[in-house]
Design a protein around this motif. Sequence first.
Motif: not given
Length: 455
Positions: A171, A174-175, A178-179, A181, A183-184, A187, A246
């Motif tokens: 996680k 993943q975070s 995300q932070v 920027g 795209p999902e 990842a 987040n």
Amino acid sequence: MARTGDRPARTPQVLKGMRDLLPQQMVLRQHVIGTFRRVFERYGFEPIETPVLEYLDVLTGKYGEDEKLIYHFQDRGGREVGLRYDLTVPLARFVATHRHELVFPFKRYHIEPVFRADRPQRGRYRQFWQCDVDIVGTASMLADAEVIMVWIDALSAVNMPNFVVHINHRKLLQSMAQVAGVPEAQAATIHRAIDKLAKIGRDGVHAEMVNHGIPPEAADRVLDLVALEGEPAEVLAELRRRLAGNQLAEEGIADLENLFRYLGELNADPAHYQLDLSLARGLDYYTGPVFEAMVKEPNIGSLGGAGRYDHLIGMFLGEDIPATGASLGLERIIDVIQELHLLPQPRTVSEVLVTVFSDEGLEASLSLVSQLRAGEVNAEIYLGERRDLRRQVQYADRKGIPLVAFLGPDEIAAGTVNLRVMASGEQVTVPVSAAAETIDRLLKQERSGDGAAGQ
Ligand code: AMP
């Protein structure tokens, strides 16, 4: 040995990436397996077995891009089947199959071969053994801490020096994506690239991310985060600041704080574990903390891989059961043990060779060997048809049998046996009734490196 008239059509070969193991290799292997088994059982893990072959769809969709390494074929009934790639996915299938027969949290160990159609190289085989412990049915970080403790104890029990269990959390990765920027959908690209950090360096990973379409600034931001190092509590506090707000980061940090707290309370040696934000682990099924056991020397890759996989069982059951587990790679561990001479390496399981002097002396030799076996000594009688003593001693020497028992006419008449320690050449003569006990003592001296036969 007698020759037959037929010549084989070609020299028989073993498949690439697969090996035969000679008795002297198996002795060490069995010792290591036995040691791991004892450590696993000390923590209350219990053994199970699953088939080597599974329906192919049990195995597919779980490993990400590594799926292409699964050996698969159609069986004679036309079913698509695959050789197990690891012991974790079969465990998940097993839990779904036997859910109502198991006591949860369910803790099992499993030490058996797995198969990967990988490119063979040093420390990389196509058939190799994994030694797994898993805990199914709890999301508590205490389970993850127990699994790490098992690793520390198991690797310590084979005298592995300087090993470190690297710890990260899916996680968190993943975070970070995300932070930064990313795209999902990309990842997974980030995870795969970061996994190569030790191998190809920051620039290499950056280039790989950019090649996969990740904006250069985002790649930099992720790489800055994974470069944070230090005491787990401090690094986690710093991450909490940098990833503030987040949700995934908060969950990952809270898990790792608990995990490190439990490791402290279980008295884990801090030299053997560290937070490593760059650890990604390849397999797709991980959802929480991930671990990898590494040694600096020799450069052989990871000794073990592990992590939490809270959704894998749900893929078979339709309902999630949280689980975590760890897998040690037996081959690499044995390679390191041999390379660094970490354990004594007896070449045979035999402890004593009982020689045969002649047909007349055979009965006395057979009686002695039976008596020794009854006394739990690993004793063999010389089985060759030509019985000159030189040949018999040579046999013991070539096999690495530490002791030889001689029964000549004088010994037989006196009810004694002459025992020779092969390494030192020392000899003692004792009554046959005291043979087993004397052999025990001589073997202990041998193993302690003392070597003196004594009386
Ligand atoms: P993995 O299931 O890929 O996480 O692997 C777990 C452990 O199995 C690794 O840390 C290695 O020690 C061992 N391992 C993985 N692949 C191989 C291989 N091809 N040959 C020998 N050992 C391997």
